[in-house]
Design a protein around this motif. Structure first.
Motif, PDB file in Angstrom:
ATOM      1  N   ILE A   1      -7.950 -82.717 -65.263  1.00 32.83           N
ATOM      2  CA  ILE A   1      -8.873 -82.183 -64.250  1.00 32.83           C
ATOM      3  C   ILE A   1      -8.103 -81.401 -63.193  1.00 32.83           C
ATOM      4  CG2 ILE A   1     -10.422 -82.832 -62.357  1.00 32.83           C
ATOM      5  CD1 ILE A   1     -11.312 -85.224 -64.166  1.00 32.83           C
ATOM      6  N   LEU A   2      -6.996 -81.981 -62.716  1.00 28.84           N
ATOM      7  CA  LEU A   2      -6.196 -81.311 -61.673  1.00 28.84           C
ATOM      8  C   LEU A   2      -5.553 -80.033 -62.204  1.00 28.84           C
ATOM      9  CD1 LEU A   2      -4.544 -84.378 -59.904  1.00 28.84           C
ATOM     10  CD2 LEU A   2      -6.431 -82.975 -59.070  1.00 28.84           C
ATOM     11  N   ASN A   3      -5.053 -80.074 -63.440  1.00 34.29           N
ATOM     12  CA  ASN A   3      -4.447 -78.871 -64.034  1.00 34.29           C
ATOM     13  C   ASN A   3      -5.475 -77.759 -64.189  1.00 34.29           C
ATOM     14  OD1 ASN A   3      -1.895 -79.957 -64.185  1.00 34.29           O
ATOM     15  ND2 ASN A   3      -2.132 -80.666 -66.295  1.00 34.29           N
ATOM     16  N   GLU A   4      -6.674 -78.130 -64.636  1.00 34.74           N
ATOM     17  CA  GLU A   4      -7.732 -77.130 -64.800  1.00 34.74           C
ATOM     18  C   GLU A   4      -8.122 -76.531 -63.446  1.00 34.74           C
ATOM     19  OE1 GLU A   4     -12.355 -76.849 -66.309  1.00 34.74           O
ATOM     20  OE2 GLU A   4     -11.133 -78.512 -67.030  1.00 34.74           O
TER      21      GLU A   4
ATOM     22  N   GLU B   1      -6.233 -76.347 -60.767  1.00 33.53           N
ATOM     23  CA  GLU B   1      -5.124 -75.513 -60.296  1.00 33.53           C
ATOM     24  C   GLU B   1      -5.119 -74.164 -61.005  1.00 33.53           C
ATOM     25  OE1 GLU B   1      -0.382 -75.914 -59.292  1.00 33.53           O
ATOM     26  OE2 GLU B   1      -1.198 -77.145 -60.927  1.00 33.53           O
ATOM     27  N   ALA B   2      -5.395 -74.174 -62.312  1.00 36.75           N
ATOM     28  CA  ALA B   2      -5.430 -72.921 -63.081  1.00 36.75           C
ATOM     29  C   ALA B   2      -6.549 -72.010 -62.567  1.00 36.75           C
ATOM     30  CB  ALA B   2      -5.629 -73.217 -64.562  1.00 36.75           C
ATOM     31  N   LYS B   3      -7.717 -72.583 -62.287  1.00 39.09           N
ATOM     32  CA  LYS B   3      -8.831 -71.778 -61.775  1.00 39.09           C
ATOM     33  C   LYS B   3      -8.504 -71.215 -60.396  1.00 39.09           C
ATOM     34  CE  LYS B   3     -12.599 -73.990 -64.305  1.00 39.09           C
ATOM     35  NZ  LYS B   3     -13.766 -74.853 -64.227  1.00 39.09           N
ATOM     36  N   MET B   4      -7.859 -72.028 -59.561  1.00 35.17           N
ATOM     37  CA  MET B   4      -7.511 -71.568 -58.212  1.00 35.17           C
ATOM     38  C   MET B   4      -6.465 -70.462 -58.270  1.00 35.17           C
ATOM     39  SD  MET B   4      -7.433 -75.144 -56.124  1.00 35.17           S
ATOM     40  CE  MET B   4      -8.874 -76.203 -56.021  1.00 35.17           C
ATOM     41  N   THR B   5      -5.502 -70.595 -59.165  1.00 38.22           N
ATOM     42  CA  THR B   5      -4.479 -69.561 -59.323  1.00 38.22           C
ATOM     43  C   THR B   5      -5.123 -68.254 -59.796  1.00 38.22           C
ATOM     44  OG1 THR B   5      -2.827 -71.246 -59.849  1.00 38.22           O
ATOM     45  CG2 THR B   5      -2.310 -68.987 -60.491  1.00 38.22           C
ATOM     46  N   LYS B   6      -6.053 -68.355 -60.729  1.00 33.12           N
ATOM     47  CA  LYS B   6      -6.762 -67.172 -61.231  1.00 33.12           C
ATOM     48  C   LYS B   6      -7.565 -66.522 -60.101  1.00 33.12           C
ATOM     49  CE  LYS B   6      -8.290 -64.378 -64.377  1.00 33.12           C
ATOM     50  NZ  LYS B   6      -7.461 -63.259 -64.763  1.00 33.12           N
TER      51      LYS B   6
ATOM     52  N   ASN C   1     -16.055 -78.834 -58.177  1.00 31.28           N
ATOM     53  CA  ASN C   1     -16.230 -79.209 -59.587  1.00 31.28           C
ATOM     54  C   ASN C   1     -15.235 -80.292 -60.005  1.00 31.28           C
ATOM     55  OD1 ASN C   1     -18.295 -77.361 -59.826  1.00 31.28           O
ATOM     56  ND2 ASN C   1     -16.996 -75.764 -60.704  1.00 31.28           N
ATOM     57  N   ALA C   2     -13.978 -80.131 -59.581  1.00 31.15           N
ATOM     58  CA  ALA C   2     -12.960 -81.122 -59.929  1.00 31.15           C
ATOM     59  C   ALA C   2     -13.259 -82.457 -59.250  1.00 31.15           C
ATOM     60  CB  ALA C   2     -11.581 -80.614 -59.521  1.00 31.15           C
ATOM     61  N   LYS C   3     -13.714 -82.396 -58.006  1.00 36.08           N
ATOM     62  CA  LYS C   3     -14.023 -83.626 -57.270  1.00 36.08           C
ATOM     63  C   LYS C   3     -15.169 -84.387 -57.960  1.00 36.08           C
ATOM     64  CE  LYS C   3     -14.635 -85.349 -52.620  1.00 36.08           C
ATOM     65  NZ  LYS C   3     -14.597 -85.052 -51.213  1.00 36.08           N
ATOM     66  N   LYS C   4     -16.188 -83.641 -58.412  1.00 32.82           N
ATOM     67  CA  LYS C   4     -17.301 -84.274 -59.139  1.00 32.82           C
ATOM     68  C   LYS C   4     -16.791 -84.947 -60.410  1.00 32.82           C
ATOM     69  CE  LYS C   4     -21.031 -81.224 -57.642  1.00 32.82           C
ATOM     70  NZ  LYS C   4     -21.842 -80.067 -58.037  1.00 32.82           N
ATOM     71  N   ALA C   5     -15.882 -84.285 -61.111  1.00 32.11           N
ATOM     72  CA  ALA C   5     -15.343 -84.843 -62.352  1.00 32.11           C
ATOM     73  C   ALA C   5     -14.555 -86.129 -62.065  1.00 32.11           C
ATOM     74  CB  ALA C   5     -14.461 -83.818 -63.061  1.00 32.11           C
TER      75      ALA C   5
ATOM     76  N   LEU D   1      -5.898 -83.093 -55.100  1.00 26.71           N
ATOM     77  CA  LEU D   1      -6.812 -81.952 -55.210  1.00 26.71           C
ATOM     78  C   LEU D   1      -6.874 -81.194 -53.883  1.00 26.71           C
ATOM     79  CD1 LEU D   1      -8.866 -80.400 -56.929  1.00 26.71           C
ATOM     80  CD2 LEU D   1     -10.600 -82.022 -56.163  1.00 26.71           C
ATOM     81  N   GLU D   2      -6.893 -81.922 -52.778  1.00 25.74           N
ATOM     82  CA  GLU D   2      -6.912 -81.283 -51.457  1.00 25.74           C
ATOM     83  C   GLU D   2      -5.636 -80.469 -51.220  1.00 25.74           C
ATOM     84  OE1 GLU D   2      -9.451 -80.934 -49.341  1.00 25.74           O
ATOM     85  OE2 GLU D   2     -10.591 -81.989 -50.877  1.00 25.74           O
ATOM     86  N   VAL D   3      -4.490 -81.008 -51.677  1.00 31.25           N
ATOM     87  CA  VAL D   3      -3.215 -80.287 -51.536  1.00 31.25           C
ATOM     88  C   VAL D   3      -3.282 -78.976 -52.337  1.00 31.25           C
ATOM     89  CG1 VAL D   3      -0.751 -80.359 -52.114  1.00 31.25           C
ATOM     90  CG2 VAL D   3      -1.838 -82.335 -51.031  1.00 31.25           C
ATOM     91  N   LEU D   4      -3.802 -79.051 -53.564  1.00 32.07           N
ATOM     92  CA  LEU D   4      -3.931 -77.845 -54.394  1.00 32.07           C
ATOM     93  C   LEU D   4      -4.866 -76.829 -53.738  1.00 32.07           C
ATOM     94  CD1 LEU D   4      -4.339 -79.385 -57.983  1.00 32.07           C
ATOM     95  CD2 LEU D   4      -2.319 -78.272 -57.033  1.00 32.07           C
TER      96      LEU D   4
END
Length: 188
Positions: free
Chosen positions: A8-11, A13-18, A137-141, A163-166
């Motif tokens: 969940i965290l990797n996904e 982070e990938a969305k945020m980077t994009k 979305n990640a928080k809900k998951a 998640l907050e750090v990311l």
């Protein structure tokens, strides 16, 4: 930490980077004092009844900082390209010499610079909203994993802190890109 949380965290982070990359691309399309190819990304010309991106119809050359030479691959498309450039928000009036079109970008006025800075701030806010959406979305998951008792509450809390750090890192990335664009626009 569970594989589910890591995924969940990797996904996220990938969305945020994009999102940061997309925001930077949108910033590159905002005109500064220098001509660049990104300025022409959103321009399409009517080529035999089909809206076609300018980069598929012509080559672009930048002999000087504010001069662009547009050379159509098909001479029959010259009029359509000229119309598309004239109607674009670049504020240019192409000069047609038969073989190619010559564009001279006008110097940015203070008022136009302020408009572009306002536009950049709007694009940055869209980027921040997209980052926050990824976080939500990640928080809900994560909350669903806790609710379904697949992970413990402590693990869920730790994951939300990560998640907050990311999220903060991604929003700082958007803000840094905005600051760079504002500096670029403010430079005369």
């Amino acid at each position: 930490m569970s594989d589910d949380i890591a995924g969940i965290l990797n996904e996220a982070e990938a969305k945020m980077t994009k999102t940061i990359e997309v925001t930077k691309e949108e910033f590159s399309a905002i005109r500064t004092g220098r001509a660049n190819a990104a300025m022409f990304q959103g321009i399409t010309a009517d080529y035999y009844g089909t809206p076609t991106p300018l980069n598929q119809l012509a080559s672009l050359q930048f002999p000087e900082a504010r001069t662009i030479i547009v050379t159509p691959y098909d001479k029959g498309a010259t009029a359509a390209i000229e119309t598309a450039l004239r109607e674009s928000d670049l504020g240019v009036n192409p000069t047609n010499n038969g073989d190619n079109l010559r564009l001279v970008l006008p110097a940015l006025t203070e008022e136009r610079r302020k408009e572009y800075i306002k536009l950049a701030k709007h694009k940055a806010e869209e980027g921040r909203v997209a980052v926050r959406s990824s976080r939500a979305n990640a928080k809900k998951a994560i909350e669903k994993l806790v609710k379904d008792k697949l992970i413990g509450e402590d693990e869920g809390v730790r994951a939300e802190k990560e998640l907050e750090v990311l999220t903060k890192k991604a929003i700082d990335g958007v803000d840094a890109a905005l600051a760079a664009k504002e500096t670029e626009l403010a430079t005369v």
